[in-house]
Design a protein around this motif. Structure first.
Motif, mmCIF file in Angstrom:
data_model
loop_
_atom_site.group_PDB
_atom_site.id
_atom_site.type_symbol
_atom_site.label_atom_id
_atom_site.label_comp_id
_atom_site.label_asym_id
_atom_site.label_seq_id
_atom_site.Cartn_x
_atom_site.Cartn_y
_atom_site.Cartn_z
ATOM 1 N N VAL A 19 0.299 -1.453 0.973
ATOM 2 C CA VAL A 19 0.543 -0.354 1.894
ATOM 3 C C VAL A 19 1.379 0.679 1.149
ATOM 4 C CG1 VAL A 19 1.524 0.360 4.106
ATOM 5 C CG2 VAL A 19 0.503 -1.926 3.871
ATOM 6 N N ASN A 20 0.815 1.855 0.951
ATOM 7 C CA ASN A 20 1.534 2.963 0.318
ATOM 8 C C ASN A 20 2.021 3.899 1.410
ATOM 9 O OD1 ASN A 20 1.339 2.559 -2.613
ATOM 10 N ND2 ASN A 20 -0.848 2.642 -2.212
ATOM 11 N N VAL A 21 3.294 4.257 1.328
ATOM 12 C CA VAL A 21 3.911 5.149 2.305
ATOM 13 C C VAL A 21 4.486 6.336 1.547
ATOM 14 C CG1 VAL A 21 5.679 5.356 4.087
ATOM 15 C CG2 VAL A 21 4.476 3.177 3.795
ATOM 16 N N ARG A 40 5.971 1.401 -1.811
ATOM 17 C CA ARG A 40 4.801 0.533 -1.932
ATOM 18 C C ARG A 40 5.199 -0.845 -1.418
ATOM 19 N NH1 ARG A 40 0.285 -0.601 -5.925
ATOM 20 N NH2 ARG A 40 0.216 -2.868 -6.101
ATOM 21 N N ALA A 81 1.650 -1.302 9.487
ATOM 22 C CA ALA A 81 2.049 -0.105 8.734
ATOM 23 C C ALA A 81 2.681 0.932 9.642
ATOM 24 C CB ALA A 81 0.842 0.486 8.001
ATOM 25 N N GLU A 82 2.057 1.195 10.781
ATOM 26 C CA GLU A 82 2.551 2.234 11.694
ATOM 27 C C GLU A 82 3.836 1.854 12.404
ATOM 28 O OE1 GLU A 82 -0.354 3.571 14.476
ATOM 29 O OE2 GLU A 82 -1.581 4.516 12.944
ATOM 30 N N ALA A 104 6.214 2.369 8.068
ATOM 31 C CA ALA A 104 6.258 3.825 7.922
ATOM 32 C C ALA A 104 6.888 4.463 9.152
ATOM 33 C CB ALA A 104 4.849 4.386 7.728
ATOM 34 N N THR A 134 6.096 7.325 11.094
ATOM 35 C CA THR A 134 4.920 8.193 11.175
ATOM 36 C C THR A 134 5.240 9.638 11.550
ATOM 37 O OG1 THR A 134 4.502 7.437 13.438
ATOM 38 C CG2 THR A 134 3.365 6.269 11.660
ATOM 39 N N GLU A 165 6.133 10.400 7.608
ATOM 40 C CA GLU A 165 5.444 9.727 6.507
ATOM 41 C C GLU A 165 3.989 9.443 6.847
ATOM 42 O OE1 GLU A 165 8.958 7.075 4.473
ATOM 43 O OE2 GLU A 165 8.124 6.324 6.357
ATOM 44 N N ASP A 166 3.146 9.518 5.813
ATOM 45 C CA ASP A 166 1.758 9.084 5.890
ATOM 46 C C ASP A 166 1.661 7.730 5.207
ATOM 47 O OD1 ASP A 166 0.719 11.402 7.139
ATOM 48 O OD2 ASP A 166 0.605 12.423 5.205
ATOM 49 N N TRP A 167 0.659 6.948 5.555
ATOM 50 C CA TRP A 167 0.497 5.628 4.961
ATOM 51 C C TRP A 167 -0.978 5.357 4.703
ATOM 52 C CZ3 TRP A 167 -2.639 2.500 7.789
ATOM 53 C CH2 TRP A 167 -2.791 2.822 9.125
ATOM 54 N N SER A 168 -1.228 4.438 3.789
ATOM 55 C CA SER A 168 -2.587 3.973 3.535
ATOM 56 C C SER A 168 -2.537 2.481 3.215
ATOM 57 C CB SER A 168 -3.249 4.746 2.381
ATOM 58 O OG SER A 168 -2.554 4.494 1.174
#
Length: 79
Positions: free
Chosen positions: A6-8, A42, A60-61, A65, A67, A70-73
């Motif tokens: 998970v990248n933030v 990360r 993640a949400e 992160a 939100t 921050e954005d996350w993937s």
């Protein structure tokens, strides 16, 4: 088991003071060609096959992160 990353990162419109500090340091260290730096986080999670994409998005949400800023993937790494 699978590794999930998970990248933030700060949203593009949010000021990143840590990234700006790195830019300044790079210039002082003789690396003037760097135009921008954004510093993020990360997270690596080892998950079993029962953990689905929707659950990872919820993690993640809700936990990893902020939100608002921050954005996350999420990506699953293959071995």
């Amino acid at each position: 088991m699978a590794r999930v990353v998970v990248n933030v990162m700060p949203k593009a419109e949010i000021l990143d003071p840590q990234g700006q500090a790195i830019i300044g340091a790079l210039g002082r260290l003789g690396h003037p060609g760097i135009a921008d730096v954004r510093q993020g986080k990360r997270f690596e999670l080892e998950v079993d096959d029962t953990v689905g994409d929707e659950e990872l998005a919820e993690i993640a949400e809700s936990l990893l992160a902020n939100t608002v800023i921050e954005d996350w993937s999420v990506t699953r790494e293959t071995s």
